[in-house]
Design an enzyme around this catalytic site. Structure first.
Site, short mmCIF file in Angstrom:
data_model
loop_
_atom_site.label_atom_id
_atom_site.label_comp_id
_atom_site.label_asym_id
_atom_site.label_seq_id
_atom_site.Cartn_x
_atom_site.Cartn_y
_atom_site.Cartn_z
CG ASP A 195 -3.45 4.67 -3.15
OD1 ASP A 195 -2.79 4.40 -2.12
OD2 ASP A 195 -3.41 5.78 -3.72
CG HIS A 234 -2.28 0.59 0.93
ND1 HIS A 234 -2.45 1.72 0.15
CD2 HIS A 234 -3.53 0.23 1.33
CE1 HIS A 234 -3.74 2.02 0.09
NE2 HIS A 234 -4.41 1.14 0.80
#
Length: 410
Positions: A387, A383
């Site tokens: 995203d 992450h």
């Protein structure tokens, strides 16, 4: 002259190796080219062969010991050299024993003087069983005082308490062992140790998130069955669903290049070419051989490459360079009946695809219920780099290729 056995460098990034097992014992005869010791790097285990005929003269690094590349781990010597060394050792031992014998015949050059002790200190030492010869006096001219004896008594008590504590700990451990029979304890070594370290580091140093989807592979399985026999007869290649999954993943990586990246030294390195890692399970661990420039290969060529790498991985014949430089990895537990799972990133990659087992499921197609074959897909991504939305689009692209397999063949 003895011949040195070095810790070899199996790859450009290898700095140290671990001794997995010595296949020969000290003093065993060896022949040139015969496997003497098994070592492991962070990628692979490999047998090290004897560079010359002779005898394994010395072992300098024991099993499970980690040694720097280029360091000597053992010596091989000719038999006549071993006999000459043994003769020299015997002569040295005989000379040493003779010297000791002569020395013990010499009269004592000095007699230990009796320590100066105060009457109170002598009495206290006698009651406490303290050897006065072991005490250094703090009084005038080294005189042993009562305070010196009291200090020695306290030290003796502390030592006894520590010994009793150790004995109690040992007894407790033995009792625990006795209460659990049939327990085997062994250290983590070799590839297993490397995997443990890498996986723990991966979870500690990355922001991992996993998402899941199901792909309807009913049509893909039908195509696979139709072309499987033809490909096997004409090209000697047995197409599997893994081959198509690899092809779909490669095409998706070309469309979503952010996923075809590594995160290293706080920089994102995005690649134009796909270097696809395919996880292969071994008896003692897991390794990831790499298909370099996979975007240039057809489904048939991908299939042949996967099978070749997997076979050589299980035989232990992979080169170190064939297990480096991957930009994305596929791992599968489908053969073991697992559906969804959470794969752990293979650092420094930012994505890994987990493939589960195909399950036949009743599905509404319009108003009609049909039997469809669904394939579980699990994507873990870092992450810090990607995203959720772009990661979901990437996984959706893989799903689309698998559900419309003709697009992979155009």
């Amino acid at each position: 002259m003895p011949v040195e056995i070095f810790m070899p460098k199996l790859g450009m990034s290898m700095e140290e190796g671990t001794i997995v097992e010595w296949l020969k014992k000290k003093g065993d005869p060896v022949k040139k080219g015969e496997s003497v010791v098994v070592i492991s790097s962070d990628k692979i285990e490999k047998d090290i062969e004897a560079p010359e005929d002779g005898v394994l003269l010395e072992i300098l690094a024991e099993q499970d010991e980690t040694v720097a590349v280029g360091k000597v781990i053992g010596y091989i010597s000719q038999k006549n050299e071993v006999e000459r060394d043994q003769s020299t050792t015997t002569m040295k031992q005989a000379n040493l024993e003779a010297a000791i014998s002569v020395e013990t015949m010499k009269p004592l050059e000095a007699v230990r003087r009796k320590p100066r002790v105060s009457p109170a200190a002598r009495k206290l030492a006698l009651e406490a069983g303290i050897d006065l010869n072991s005490i250094s006096g703090s009084g005038p001219q080294g005189r042993i005082t009562r305070a010196d004896i009291e200090k020695a008594i306290q030290a003796k008590r502390s030592g006894s308490d520590l010994q009793r504590k150790k004995q109690l700990e040992i007894a407790t451990m033995q009792q625990k062992t006795n209460n659990h029979t049939g327990v085997t304890v062994k250290p983590i070594t070799g590839i297993r140790k490397v995997i443990a370290t890498r996986m723990f580091t991966s979870l500690q140093q990355t922001a991992q998130l996993s998402i899941h989807m199901r792909a309807d592979v009913t049509e893909l399985l039908e195509i696979q069955k139709k072309v499987r026999a033809d490909f096997l007869d004409e090209h000697g290649v047995k197409l599997t669903i893994t081959d198509f999954i690899a092809r779909a993943t490669i095409l998706a990586l070309l469309a979503h290049k952010q996923m075809n990246s590594i995160y290293q030294d706080e920089h994102i390195h995005t690649y134009d070419s796909v270097h696809l890692g395919i996880a292969v399970a071994l008896e003692n661990g897991l390794i990831v051989p790499v298909i370099s420039h996979a975007e240039k290969l057809s489904v048939k060529e991908i299939s042949a490459k996967i099978k070749n790498l997997s076979l050589r991985a299980k035989e232990g014949n992979l080169e170190s360079e064939e297990m480096k430089g991957s930009t994305f990895t596929i791992t599968s537990l489908g053969a073991y009946g697992v559906e969804f799972f959470t794969p752990v990133l293979n650092p420094p990659e930012v994505g890994i695809l987990g493939v589960g087992t195909v399950t036949d499921t009743p599905v509404f197609v319009g108003d009609v219920v049909q039997r469809r074959s669904l394939l579980p897909l699990s994507l873990t991504f870092d992450h810090r780099v990607i995203d959720g939305v772009p990661a979901s689009k990437f996984l959706s692209t893989i799903k689309d290729y698998l559900e419309k397999p003709y697009k992979m063949l155009i």
